[in-house]
Design an enzyme around this catalytic site. Structure first.
Site, PDB file in Angstrom:
ATOM      1  CG  ASP A  52      -0.240  -0.250   2.539  1.00 14.02           C
ATOM      2  OD1 ASP A  52      -0.787  -0.963   3.398  1.00 14.02           O
ATOM      3  OD2 ASP A  52       0.888   0.274   2.714  1.00 14.02           O
TER       4      ASP A  52
ATOM      5  CG  HIS B 131       4.420 -10.061  -0.193  1.00 14.19           C
ATOM      6  ND1 HIS B 131       3.582 -10.347   0.854  1.00 14.19           N
ATOM      7  CD2 HIS B 131       5.441 -10.940  -0.094  1.00 14.19           C
ATOM      8  CE1 HIS B 131       4.063 -11.388   1.532  1.00 14.19           C
ATOM      9  NE2 HIS B 131       5.195 -11.753   0.983  1.00 14.19           N
TER      10      HIS B 131
ATOM     11  CG  ASN C 188      -0.862  -9.466  15.983  1.00 12.42           C
ATOM     12  OD1 ASN C 188      -2.060  -9.386  16.228  1.00 12.42           O
ATOM     13  ND2 ASN C 188      -0.384  -9.871  14.817  1.00 12.42           N
TER      14      ASN C 188
ATOM     15  CB  CYS D   4       5.014  -6.247 -19.958  1.00 12.22           C
ATOM     16  SG  CYS D   4       4.587  -7.331 -21.334  1.00 12.22           S
TER      17      CYS D   4
HETATM   18  N1  APR Z   1      -2.009  -3.501  15.120  1.00 13.73           N
HETATM   19  C1  APR Z   1      -1.216  -4.604  15.019  1.00 13.73           C
HETATM   20  N2  APR Z   1      -1.626  -5.775  14.467  1.00 13.73           N
HETATM   21  C2  APR Z   1      -2.900  -5.831  14.007  1.00 13.73           C
HETATM   22  C3  APR Z   1      -3.789  -4.729  14.074  1.00 13.73           C
HETATM   23  C4  APR Z   1      -3.292  -3.526  14.667  1.00 13.73           C
HETATM   24  N3  APR Z   1      -4.084  -2.437  14.775  1.00 13.73           N
HETATM   25  N4  APR Z   1      -4.994  -5.122  13.542  1.00 13.73           N
HETATM   26  C5  APR Z   1      -4.840  -6.408  13.142  1.00 13.73           C
HETATM   27  N5  APR Z   1      -3.595  -6.843  13.427  1.00 13.73           N
HETATM   28  C6  APR Z   1      -2.986  -8.150  13.161  1.00 13.73           C
HETATM   29  C7  APR Z   1      -3.943  -9.315  13.173  1.00 13.73           C
HETATM   30  O1  APR Z   1      -4.110  -9.799  14.499  1.00 13.73           O
HETATM   31  C8  APR Z   1      -3.186 -10.318  12.289  1.00 13.73           C
HETATM   32  O2  APR Z   1      -2.297 -11.093  13.073  1.00 13.73           O
HETATM   33  O3  APR Z   1      -2.480  -8.098  11.837  1.00 13.73           O
HETATM   34  C9  APR Z   1      -2.381  -9.440  11.351  1.00 13.73           C
HETATM   35  C10 APR Z   1      -2.884  -9.463   9.917  1.00 13.73           C
HETATM   36  O4  APR Z   1      -2.646 -10.764   9.419  1.00 13.73           O
HETATM   37  P1  APR Z   1      -3.067 -11.100   7.908  1.00 13.73           P
HETATM   38  O5  APR Z   1      -4.441 -10.561   7.668  1.00 13.73           O
HETATM   39  O6  APR Z   1      -2.769 -12.550   7.704  1.00 13.73           O
HETATM   40  O7  APR Z   1      -2.093 -10.206   7.017  1.00 13.73           O
HETATM   41  P2  APR Z   1      -0.556 -10.466   6.729  1.00 13.73           P
HETATM   42  O8  APR Z   1       0.108 -11.178   7.871  1.00 13.73           O
HETATM   43  O9  APR Z   1       0.023  -9.156   6.338  1.00 13.73           O
HETATM   44  O10 APR Z   1      -0.592 -11.439   5.434  1.00 13.73           O
HETATM   45  C11 APR Z   1       0.674 -11.760   4.879  1.00 13.73           C
HETATM   46  O11 APR Z   1      -0.488 -12.867   3.053  1.00 13.73           O
HETATM   47  O12 APR Z   1      -2.356 -12.542   1.804  1.00 13.73           O
HETATM   48  C12 APR Z   1      -0.985 -12.557   1.741  1.00 13.73           C
HETATM   49  O13 APR Z   1       0.509 -11.343   0.414  1.00 13.73           O
HETATM   50  C13 APR Z   1      -0.506 -11.192   1.361  1.00 13.73           C
HETATM   51  O14 APR Z   1       1.165  -9.791   2.388  1.00 13.73           O
HETATM   52  C14 APR Z   1       0.069 -10.641   2.656  1.00 13.73           C
HETATM   53  C15 APR Z   1       0.511 -11.901   3.385  1.00 13.73           C
END
Ligand code: APR
Length: 240
Positions: free
Chosen positions: A107, A122, A214, A130
């Site tokens: 982002d 990522h 987290n 392309c």
């Molecule tokens: N502060 C800190 N952590 C948070 C907050 C917050 N305000 N809100 C949510 N979280 C935590 C959630 O508890 C969860 O553990 O952020 C984490 C998000 O996890 P995912 O949704 O799995 O996202 P992410 O870990 O970034 O996914 C990794 O997976 O889908 C693919 O390529 C994509 O980069 C992504 C990768």
């Protein structure tokens, strides 16, 4: 080891003493800006089909659907601002001699917050590339899904690492180098499920003191040195 936000004194001391710090972030830090995560409540993977939107097969099957989704995500990114957590990491970077921010997020919020040494594991949504040649072009506004062909015969696709694809080699190598030399690692807002990004925070890779921030437990919680059960914006501005 569970921890609560007040126990930041020790972490502040470690941060002040550290010459080399590496931070790994995931979509949870961007939740602080209002963007959806992937796997949490309301997360993108709760309402979309991963394999159809974020995979080479899904793109080959329906490129217009995939571009429509990335146009929506790009617009969402442009409609939010970096959070205090993003800004705090940029401030911390200025005080640490050797600071690396490895993010799984696409982002651009870390760059917009002022972070400099950012490794986008990522990819990102600032450019399209392309599928056939190495042409690239800006992805500033919504991509015209009726004009996806490139003159070489290939197709424009987001410059994103999809499931099943390998991460950019030089970016990954830099991230592993940073993890290996770090004395302190912060893991912020990631479920720790997706590799190789998550492996950066494992003892197999880093000798750093690893602190997870987290609100929930993750796949990394059992092996980090300290797990602070709080949101990124509850902790990082206090550290900065
Ligand atoms: N502060 C800190 N952590 C948070 C907050 C917050 N305000 N809100 C949510 N979280 C935590 C959630 O508890 C969860 O553990 O952020 C984490 C998000 O996890 P995912 O949704 O799995 O996202 P992410 O870990 O970034 O996914 C990794 O997976 O889908 C693919 O390529 C994509 O980069 C992504 C990768």
């Amino acid at each position: 080891m569970r921890d609560t936000v007040p126990e930041l004194g020790d972490l502040r001391e470690r941060l002040d003493a550290a010459r080399s710090v590496t931070v790994l972030t995931g979509s949870g830090i961007s939740a602080e800006s209002g963007l959806p995560t992937f796997r949490g409540v309301g997360g993108l993977w709760r309402t979309h089909r991963v394999e159809e939107l974020a995979s080479p097969q899904g793109f080959a099957r329906d490129p217009r659907l995939v571009w429509t989704w990335y146009n929506e995500r790009r617009n969402a990114h442009k409609s939010v601002e970096p959070s205090p957590a993003h800004v705090a990491l940029a401030a911390i970077e200025k005080r640490v001699p050797d600071f690396t921010l490895a993010t799984q997020n696409v982002d651009s919020l870390h760059l917009r917050a002022g972070s400099r040494n950012v490794l986008e594991l990522h990819g990102n949504l600032r450019e399209a590339k392309c599928t056939r040649c190495d042409a690239r072009r800006p992805f500033d506004d919504a991509f015209d899904i009726e004009a996806l062909e490139h003159e070489c015969g290939g197709m424009w696709r987001p410059d994103i690492v999809w499931f099943g694809e390998s991460l950019p080699a030089e970016v990954l190598a830099a991230a592993f180098d940073a993890a290996r030399r770090a004395e302190l690692m912060l893991v912020v807002g990631t479920s720790g499920i997706v590799h190789p990004a998550a492996s950066l925070a494992t003892k197999r890779v880093t000798r750093a003191y690893v602190v997870e921030i987290n609100p929930e437990e993750t796949a990394l919680t059992a092996q980090v040195d300290q797990s602070i059960r709080a949101r990124a914006s509850d902790v990082l501005p206090g550290l900065a």
